[in-house]
Structures are given as C-alpha cells and as structure tokens.
Design a protein around this motif. Structure first.
Motif, mmCIF file in Angstrom:
data_model
loop_
_atom_site.group_PDB
_atom_site.id
_atom_site.type_symbol
_atom_site.label_atom_id
_atom_site.label_comp_id
_atom_site.label_asym_id
_atom_site.label_seq_id
_atom_site.Cartn_x
_atom_site.Cartn_y
_atom_site.Cartn_z
ATOM 1 N N GLU A 89 0.630 -1.222 -0.078
ATOM 2 C CA GLU A 89 -0.067 -0.060 0.058
ATOM 3 C C GLU A 89 0.823 1.175 -0.058
ATOM 4 O O GLU A 89 1.846 1.164 0.719
ATOM 5 C CB GLU A 89 -0.946 0.028 1.229
ATOM 6 N N SER A 90 0.510 2.266 -0.818
ATOM 7 C CA SER A 90 1.249 3.427 -1.117
ATOM 8 C C SER A 90 1.233 4.184 0.488
ATOM 9 O O SER A 90 2.164 5.131 0.665
ATOM 10 C CB SER A 90 0.860 4.417 -2.015
ATOM 11 N N SER A 91 0.277 3.855 1.174
ATOM 12 C CA SER A 91 0.146 4.780 2.525
ATOM 13 C C SER A 91 1.553 4.182 3.372
ATOM 14 O O SER A 91 1.753 4.645 4.522
ATOM 15 C CB SER A 91 -1.057 4.522 3.168
ATOM 16 N N HIS A 92 1.971 3.044 3.235
ATOM 17 C CA HIS A 92 3.198 2.462 4.020
ATOM 18 C C HIS A 92 4.476 2.945 3.538
ATOM 19 O O HIS A 92 5.483 2.380 4.028
ATOM 20 C CB HIS A 92 3.028 0.934 4.092
ATOM 21 N N VAL A 93 4.292 3.657 2.439
ATOM 22 C CA VAL A 93 5.758 4.443 2.021
ATOM 23 C C VAL A 93 5.766 5.824 2.441
ATOM 24 O O VAL A 93 5.235 6.843 2.149
ATOM 25 C CB VAL A 93 5.655 4.313 0.342
ATOM 26 N N ALA A 94 6.884 6.186 3.059
ATOM 27 C CA ALA A 94 7.163 7.554 4.003
ATOM 28 C C ALA A 94 8.172 8.165 3.132
ATOM 29 O O ALA A 94 9.266 7.709 2.751
ATOM 30 C CB ALA A 94 7.521 7.021 5.437
ATOM 31 N N VAL A 95 7.861 9.277 2.727
ATOM 32 C CA VAL A 95 9.034 10.287 2.060
ATOM 33 C C VAL A 95 9.436 11.392 3.020
ATOM 34 O O VAL A 95 8.753 12.038 3.720
ATOM 35 C CB VAL A 95 7.990 10.925 0.802
ATOM 36 N N ASN A 96 10.623 11.739 3.000
ATOM 37 C CA ASN A 96 11.294 12.566 3.693
ATOM 38 C C ASN A 96 10.654 13.815 3.249
ATOM 39 O O ASN A 96 10.723 14.183 2.281
ATOM 40 C CB ASN A 96 12.557 12.407 3.745
ATOM 41 N N ARG A 97 10.266 14.642 4.524
ATOM 42 C CA ARG A 97 9.597 15.827 4.302
ATOM 43 C C ARG A 97 10.510 17.034 3.484
ATOM 44 O O ARG A 97 9.986 17.703 2.753
ATOM 45 C CB ARG A 97 8.945 16.237 5.394
ATOM 46 N N GLU A 98 11.649 16.940 4.171
ATOM 47 C CA GLU A 98 12.552 17.971 3.507
ATOM 48 C C GLU A 98 12.931 17.761 2.104
ATOM 49 O O GLU A 98 13.097 18.671 1.175
ATOM 50 C CB GLU A 98 13.842 18.128 4.441
ATOM 51 N N TRP A 99 12.920 16.362 1.756
ATOM 52 C CA TRP A 99 13.535 16.205 0.360
ATOM 53 C C TRP A 99 12.291 16.570 -0.686
ATOM 54 O O TRP A 99 12.534 16.902 -1.629
ATOM 55 C CB TRP A 99 13.821 14.616 0.209
ATOM 56 N N LEU A 100 11.211 16.167 -0.220
ATOM 57 C CA LEU A 100 9.979 16.438 -0.949
ATOM 58 C C LEU A 100 9.632 17.911 -1.071
ATOM 59 O O LEU A 100 9.567 18.386 -2.500
ATOM 60 C CB LEU A 100 8.665 16.009 -0.238
ATOM 61 N N LEU A 101 10.159 18.709 -0.227
ATOM 62 C CA LEU A 101 9.860 20.328 -0.353
ATOM 63 C C LEU A 101 11.036 20.743 -1.192
ATOM 64 O O LEU A 101 10.801 21.738 -2.059
ATOM 65 C CB LEU A 101 10.155 20.896 1.180
ATOM 66 N N LYS A 102 12.142 20.263 -1.298
ATOM 67 C CA LYS A 102 13.135 20.558 -2.256
ATOM 68 C C LYS A 102 12.873 20.170 -3.642
ATOM 69 O O LYS A 102 13.080 20.979 -4.411
ATOM 70 C CB LYS A 102 14.594 19.712 -1.996
ATOM 71 N N GLN A 103 12.110 19.212 -3.617
ATOM 72 C CA GLN A 103 11.648 18.908 -5.113
ATOM 73 C C GLN A 103 10.718 19.513 -5.499
ATOM 74 O O GLN A 103 10.091 20.183 -6.950
ATOM 75 C CB GLN A 103 10.885 17.342 -5.243
ATOM 76 N N ARG A 104 9.630 19.910 -4.650
ATOM 77 C CA ARG A 104 8.545 21.147 -5.251
ATOM 78 C C ARG A 104 9.066 22.329 -5.300
ATOM 79 O O ARG A 104 8.665 23.026 -6.304
ATOM 80 C CB ARG A 104 7.555 21.041 -3.667
ATOM 81 N N GLU A 105 10.181 22.892 -4.598
ATOM 82 C CA GLU A 105 10.866 24.305 -4.814
ATOM 83 C C GLU A 105 11.510 24.331 -6.457
ATOM 84 O O GLU A 105 11.114 25.167 -7.075
ATOM 85 C CB GLU A 105 11.727 24.402 -3.861
#
Length: 318
Positions: A89-105
């Motif tokens: 389940e994709s809900s069991h995959v955790a993404v680093n919040r800081e890495w995701l913010l850098k990707q969005r920026e």
C-alpha cells in the motif's frame, strides 16, 4: 521507528499535490523519470513504514516511483505501489518531508510550471485575479523566494488533512474486501452443508444395503459342506521306476545338446556322443542309463544335429 514530522506518507503527499498543484506534480514526475530507472532511493529519503515500524529489506527504484507518479498524473493516485519487496500500500511508503519540499521548490522554478499555474489561476478566477505567484522574470530573487515560501506553506497545510476523495476510496476498498469475505464465508458454509448431507445420505444407503445383504444370506444348515480332499494315490514301483527313467532321459538329452554346441564335440555323430555320455555317467550316480547303446542313441537322437544322424562314418581323405 520513524521520527514524527520528518516523514509523510507518499499517498497523502501525491493526493495533495494532484488536487492543489498538478503542474508541480507533473514536473516532479518528469524529473524522477529522467534518472536511471534501476537506481534505488536512499533509505533516508524514501522508506517503508508499517504500523510505526520499518519494513525489513524495503527498497524502491526511480523507475518504480516514476511509474507511480505517471499514473497519478494521467489518471488517479493509486493506493498500491510496486517496490523491491513486492506490491504494498502506498500509505506504507514514507517520504522525507525536507526532500519533498526541495523537489517542489525545484519544480516550481521551472518556467513551464509557472506558466501553467498562471493559466489555471486565470481560468479559475478570471483575468483580474492575481496569480498564485508572480512570474519569476518580473521579480527580484528576494520576491521570488517569498512567493515560493508562501506556495510551500499552502502545500504543507494541505498535507495535514486527508482529502475526502481519498477517504471515500478507502471506504470503497474496505467495502469490497468485506463483500468478498462474506461471499467466501457463504461459499464455505454451502460446501460444508452439502458435505454433511452427502455423508448422511451415504450412511443411510450403506445401512440399507447391509440389511438387504443379511436378509438374502443362506442359513448355515443350507450351506453345502465341502468334501474333504482325497489323499494322493501312492505310486507303484513300476511307476516310480518309469518316472526316474524319464527324468534321467531328460538330463542325458540336455547334456548331449550342450556338448554338441561345444566346438570340441560339434562334429560327433550319435554313436560317438553315446560313448561320451557313457564316460560321463561315472560321475553322475543318479543316472540309470540303458545297457543297450541303441536305446541310449534313441534318447539323444531327437536333439542331435542333422549330420550326426547320418549312417556310417565320414570318408577319410588320403
């Protein structure tokens, strides 16, 4: 154990991006797909977490995450994702919040993303409404950073509460699982019921057959008594002598046949083989040969070769 606040479920993050900023999600998917699809993410960037504990051996490649993001961009956010440990389940995959913010920026700085955001903003609210962020070409670096901070704050806030459509999808998934489980239970109950009925029917038939078989059996008095076997008749002296003679004849015939097959005796005639058998009889105490050579020759003549039965001896060459 994952530290709270450092990671966010992948499903929740992608649902929020697709709802509020689909242009940013599309740019992130494009960036992920540009990397080697066989390369794996660092466990500090993307990890597997189930009920607060890390999934043993969890790993995910850029190709697997890129496929998941492509599906989210073109159709819907899937509740399942393929990883190196299987489909989970994709809900069991955790993404680093800081890495995701850098990707969005990084994605939000792309000119095509900025233009798509402006067009969507104008289409939604009219041309007189100010876009979400001002075009970067008309801003100085300080204003651009401020606008990006505002965009990140909006995205971060939208990730706190799961959207209604995601909860509806979860409810529908659980409802389907419940219906499938109920159908399996009904099928098992029907199978058990049918088996019990078959056992009862077969038991009744067996009891009926036993009763019919017992009623058709003859009483013990009517069963014919078996006559005792007669004792074997004792052979007379003449019959015993004839049996021994036949056995001796068979042994002599077999011995003569084997000697004719041998190279040393292959050219012996019947009379010559009679003399050989006479000599061998000294070592065979059970043999009782006839005293007449003509009678002994008749014993072995049936197994003798054709040349051995010819009369006379072969002519000697000078």
């Amino acid at each position: 154990m994952l530290q709270p606040g450092e990671y966010i479920p992948l499903e929740r993050a992608i649902v929020s991006l697709k709802r509020d900023h689909p242009e940013v999600l599309k740019a992130i998917a494009k960036a992920i797909n540009s990397v080697d699809p066989h390369a794996e993410f660092n466990r500090e960037t993307i990890t597997g977490s189930k009920y607060g504990d890390s999934i043993p051996g969890f790993a995910i490649t850029y190709g697997q995450l890129g496929s998941y993001l492509n599906t989210a961009v073109t159709r819907l956010v899937s509740v399942l994702i393929e990883t190196e440990v299987g489909v989970i389940e994709s809900s069991h995959v955790a993404v680093n919040r800081e890495w995701l913010l850098k990707q969005r920026e990084h994605a939000a700085r792309q000119p095509e993303v900025v233009r798509e955001i402006e067009l969507r903003s104008y289409a939604s609210h009219g041309a007189t409404v100010t876009p979400i962020i001002q075009p970067l070409v008309d801003q100085d670096p300080k204003a651009a950073r401020a606008e990006l901070r505002k965009l990140n704050i909006r995205i971060e806030r939208s990730l706190v509460i799961r959207p209604d459509d995601e909860r509806d999808a979860e409810i529908e998934r659980l409802r389907i699982q419940l219906e499938a489980s109920t159908a399996r239970e009904k099928s098992i109950a029907a199978t058990v019921d049918a088996s019990e009925k078959a056992i009862k029917m077969l038991t009744r038939e067996n009891d009926q057959l036993r009763k019919e078989r017992s009623s058709t059996q003859l009483p013990p008095a009517s069963i014919a008594t078996r006559k005792p076997d007669t004792k074997p008749r004792k052979l007379s002296n003449v019959e015993m002598r004839n049996e021994k003679a036949r056995a001796c004849q068979a042994q002599v015939k077999e011995r003569a046949t084997s000697l004719w097959r041998h190279a040393d005796y292959a050219k012996h005639r019947t009379t010559d083989m009679v003399n050989v058998i006479r000599r061998l009889a000294d070592s065979e105490p059970d043999w009782n040969l006839p005293k007449n050579d003509a009678a002994l020759a008749r014993w072995i003549s049936s197994s003798a070769p054709e040349f051995a039965k010819r009369p006379g001896r072969p002519r000697k060459e000078k």
